[in-house]
Scaffold this motif. Structure first.
Motif, PDB file in Angstrom:
ATOM      1  N   LEU A  10       0.824  -1.198   0.000  1.00 30.35           N
ATOM      2  CA  LEU A  10       0.000   0.000   0.000  1.00 30.35           C
ATOM      3  C   LEU A  10       0.866   1.258   0.000  1.00 30.35           C
ATOM      4  N   ALA A  11       1.980   1.227   0.724  1.00 29.44           N
ATOM      5  CA  ALA A  11       2.871   2.389   0.768  1.00 29.44           C
ATOM      6  C   ALA A  11       3.441   2.697  -0.613  1.00 29.44           C
ATOM      7  N   VAL A  12       3.913   1.666  -1.318  1.00 28.03           N
ATOM      8  CA  VAL A  12       4.462   1.867  -2.664  1.00 28.03           C
ATOM      9  C   VAL A  12       3.377   2.378  -3.605  1.00 28.03           C
ATOM     10  N   SER A  13       2.194   1.781  -3.513  1.00 27.58           N
ATOM     11  CA  SER A  13       1.091   2.211  -4.377  1.00 27.58           C
ATOM     12  C   SER A  13       0.700   3.656  -4.104  1.00 27.58           C
ATOM     13  N   ALA A  14       0.659   4.035  -2.823  1.00 26.84           N
ATOM     14  CA  ALA A  14       0.288   5.407  -2.470  1.00 26.84           C
ATOM     15  C   ALA A  14       1.274   6.411  -3.055  1.00 26.84           C
ATOM     16  N   LEU A  15       2.556   6.111  -2.963  1.00 25.62           N
ATOM     17  CA  LEU A  15       3.568   7.032  -3.496  1.00 25.62           C
ATOM     18  C   LEU A  15       3.520   7.102  -5.022  1.00 25.62           C
ATOM     19  N   ARG A  16       3.273   5.981  -5.678  1.00 20.92           N
ATOM     20  CA  ARG A  16       3.200   6.008  -7.138  1.00 20.92           C
ATOM     21  C   ARG A  16       1.982   6.802  -7.606  1.00 20.92           C
ATOM     22  N   LEU A  17       0.838   6.559  -6.976  1.00 21.85           N
ATOM     23  CA  LEU A  17      -0.365   7.302  -7.351  1.00 21.85           C
ATOM     24  C   LEU A  17      -0.194   8.791  -7.085  1.00 21.85           C
ATOM     25  N   ALA A  18       0.374   9.126  -5.908  1.00 19.91           N
ATOM     26  CA  ALA A  18       0.542  10.537  -5.553  1.00 19.91           C
ATOM     27  C   ALA A  18       1.509  11.239  -6.498  1.00 19.91           C
ATOM     28  N   SER A  19       2.673  10.625  -6.729  1.00 20.10           N
ATOM     29  CA  SER A  19       3.674  11.284  -7.567  1.00 20.10           C
ATOM     30  C   SER A  19       3.220  11.385  -9.016  1.00 20.10           C
ATOM     31  N   SER A  20       2.382  10.458  -9.462  1.00 17.55           N
ATOM     32  CA  SER A  20       1.897  10.516 -10.841  1.00 17.55           C
ATOM     33  C   SER A  20       1.002  11.719 -11.087  1.00 17.55           C
ATOM     34  N   VAL A  21       0.404  12.219 -10.025  1.00 19.05           N
ATOM     35  CA  VAL A  21      -0.432  13.415 -10.149  1.00 19.05           C
ATOM     36  C   VAL A  21       0.338  14.668  -9.746  1.00 19.05           C
ATOM     37  N   LEU A  22       1.158  14.565  -8.717  1.00 19.24           N
ATOM     38  CA  LEU A  22       1.835  15.745  -8.181  1.00 19.24           C
ATOM     39  C   LEU A  22       3.017  16.199  -9.027  1.00 19.24           C
ATOM     40  N   ALA A  23       3.746  15.273  -9.627  1.00 21.68           N
ATOM     41  CA  ALA A  23       4.933  15.655 -10.407  1.00 21.68           C
ATOM     42  C   ALA A  23       4.585  16.592 -11.564  1.00 21.68           C
ATOM     43  N   PRO A  24       3.627  16.243 -12.441  1.00 25.06           N
ATOM     44  CA  PRO A  24       3.318  17.174 -13.526  1.00 25.06           C
ATOM     45  C   PRO A  24       2.685  18.463 -13.034  1.00 25.06           C
ATOM     46  N   THR A  25       1.969  18.380 -11.925  1.00 21.51           N
ATOM     47  CA  THR A  25       1.317  19.582 -11.402  1.00 21.51           C
ATOM     48  C   THR A  25       2.349  20.624 -10.983  1.00 21.51           C
ATOM     49  N   PHE A  26       3.328  20.211 -10.195  1.00 20.88           N
ATOM     50  CA  PHE A  26       4.300  21.182  -9.686  1.00 20.88           C
ATOM     51  C   PHE A  26       5.326  21.582 -10.748  1.00 20.88           C
ATOM     52  N   VAL A  27       5.738  20.656 -11.605  1.00 20.21           N
ATOM     53  CA  VAL A  27       6.651  21.021 -12.688  1.00 20.21           C
ATOM     54  C   VAL A  27       5.961  21.995 -13.638  1.00 20.21           C
ATOM     55  N   GLY A  28       4.710  21.709 -13.972  1.00 23.48           N
ATOM     56  CA  GLY A  28       3.969  22.617 -14.842  1.00 23.48           C
ATOM     57  C   GLY A  28       3.765  23.981 -14.222  1.00 23.48           C
ATOM     58  N   LEU A  29       3.482  24.009 -12.912  1.00 20.54           N
ATOM     59  CA  LEU A  29       3.293  25.287 -12.224  1.00 20.54           C
ATOM     60  C   LEU A  29       4.579  26.114 -12.246  1.00 20.54           C
TER      61      LEU A  29
END
Length: 524
Positions: A316-335
């Motif tokens: 669950l920990a690995v899945s949580a980080l993958r799901l989170a980073s898949s949304v957060l990485a483009p959001t903050f890089v794009g911002l």
């Protein structure tokens, strides 16, 4: 800037427990309904947060133009002080109560009166300390703002039991309604006040309205059964857990808010206005994504930990980080890429100097958001002491970094904070890997799809920038967002579509099959 409000849900009749008090499991309810209320609730909360952030983003340029950097910076000095006291308002018992498998009416009553009394005492203390703080910061208007905001502490304490009930029952969807209602109401009040020249007081009115709405919503819908009963021995184990939880909350608050006091004290309220505005913007993705994900991860990991399934918790920990980073990485890089254009277009020319600050702070936003998710994992595992240590590290790092770099200017301080929080995020990963007894590379690998997609997206946007330069500002901004989203989506789907689907299914199974926390008991 507040806790989530709770909402309505089906109340369950409960048979008497061995002690003569009542408790009931939700597992049967989930099976009969045939769906996972926690997953739907988390999705509803995330959707509501998108709408809520939409309202706030629509209001942000209006209030920014009406209030101005100086007045905005003054409120940015008052709010952190009140929220610091708010970290103590429930003594950490709300989250401890949410992890309980069985809860009695007597226990809830004791927590209610204890947290409410503590909130009242903190409100009085905040009013008393407001004047010395104003002298230290040389801001004579500050005490009146703090005194006006102090009722938030009482409302926060009296909401602890209701919030715990909603989290325990997995009814996250009820948070969505409360957040949206409070946002709309507070925005209307703030706009009316600002249009009438209230200045800083319009932002104070916004905060008070938001908390009043949340307080009313959570208690009307959660309906905790409070009696005139108070026995401190009922909450001893909650307080033990809560001590570390409070310490973690305080440290987290320090890492997110005390930098305002340092920037304001060293560089003045105008520079603080730029910094606070940029920081508020980078918190938007955190609130939309990390908040709902925290609740969903916390309950899933809690159930896995309760069952003694360490391997399931690691997955669950690995899945949580993958799901989170898949949304957060483009959001903050794009911002970071669009921040100069977005600030000029949305906030106006007088906020021009906030653009580079925003660019630098996106790194801190990325780090904070992932630390938040990892904190949910640690708290779900019952490792409140580890969460306390890590948030203490984040707080100390933030204070030290901003104290050293603030005198070099707000841009330098922002860049330094971004780098420092990324290092804290790596330390979080180290602690999590050790506690779960899994290889570090497994946790680091969870970030690869999101970061790879974000890197390709950034390259495409920089390559397309000369082609888009002739467009009007608004059209250029929309085109950049659309292009970035299309490129990122294509890359991530090609690299990790199957793994992301498996991650979502893993959480659905954890909520569907795990032993659910108990509902609040009926009086017998």
């Amino acid at each position: 800037m507040g806790q989530h409000a709770a909402g309505a849900g089906a109340r369950l009749a409960a048979p008497p427990a061995r002690s003569g008090r009542a408790a009931v499991s939700l597992a049967g309810v989930r099976g009969r309904r045939g769906f996972d209320p926690a997953a739907l609730g988390a999705l509803a909360l995330s959707g509501s947060n998108v709408l809520r952030m939409g309202v706030q983003l629509a209001m942000l340029p209006i209030l920014a133009r009406l209030v101005g950097p100086s007045e905005y910076g003054l409120v940015a000095l008052a709010v952190p002080f009140v929220l610091f006291c708010n970290m103590l308002a429930d003594a950490g018992m709300s989250q401890a109560l949410a992890r309980r498998q069985e809860v009695t009416t007597e226990l809830e009553s004791t927590v209610f009166w204890l947290a409410g009394g503590l909130g009242l005492a903190l409100s009085v203390l905040a009013c008393a300390l407001a004047w010395p703080l104003a002298l230290v910061l040389d801001q004579p208007r500050l005490p009146w703002l703090i005194m006006a905001l102090s009722p938030i502490l009482v409302m926060s304490g009296l909401t602890a039991v209701a919030n715990a009930r909603v989290i325990r029952e997995g009814r996250f969807g009820v948070f969505a309604g409360g957040d949206f209602i409070s946002t709309v109401a507070s925005a209307a009040v703030a706009l009316t006040a600002a249009l009438n020249g209230a200045g800083a007081w319009s932002l104070v009115a916004q905060q008070l309205t938001m908390w009043v709405c949340k307080f009313a919503w959570v208690n009307l819908n959660a309906r905790p059964r409070i009696r005139r009963y108070f026995r401190p021995s009922e909450v001893r184990d909650l307080v033990r857990f809560g001590v570390h939880s409070v310490g973690a909350n305080l440290s987290d608050f320090v890492s997110r808010n005390v930098d305002n006091l340092i920037v304001g004290g060293v560089l003045g309220t105008v520079a603080l206005g730029y910094y606070a505005m940029a920081y508020q913007i980078v918190r938007v993705p955190d609130l939309i994504i990390s908040g709902p994900l925290y609740l969903y991860v916390f309950t899933a990991v809690s159930r896995a930990a309760h069952d003694g399934a360490r391997g399931k918790a690691a997955d669950l920990a690995v899945s949580a980080l993958r799901l989170a980073s898949s949304v957060l990485a483009p959001t903050f890089v794009g911002l970071a890429i669009i921040s100069p254009l977005a600030v000029a277009l949305v906030l106006g020319e007088k906020w021009h100097d906030a653009a580079p600050v925003l660019t630098h702070l996106t790194a801190a936003g990325f780090g904070f958001a992932h630390c938040f998710v990892m904190g949910a994992i640690l708290m779900g595992l019952g490792r409140s002491h580890l969460q306390f240590r890590m948030t203490a590290l984040a707080g100390a790092t933030t204070i030290g970094t901003i104290a050293v770099t603030a005198r070099f200017g707000v841009e330098t301080a922002s860049a330094a904070i971004g780098s420092a929080i990324l290092l804290v995020m790596l330390a979080y990963l180290e602690v999590l890997a050790r506690d779960l007894r899994i290889p570090r590379r497994r946790l680091l690998g969870a970030f690869l799809p999101g970061l790879a997609g974000a890197a390709v997206m950034a390259g495409a946007l920089f390559a397309a920038e000369p082609l888009l330069a002739s467009l009007p500002d608004l059209a250029r901004l929309v085109a950049m967002i659309a292009l970035g989203g299309a490129v990122y989506g294509a890359v991530v789907l090609a690299l990790a579509r199957g793994r992301l689907i498996d991650d979502a299914r893993r959480f659905a199974r954890a909520h569907a099959k795990g032993a659910a926390p108990s509902a609040v008991p009926e009086a017998v």
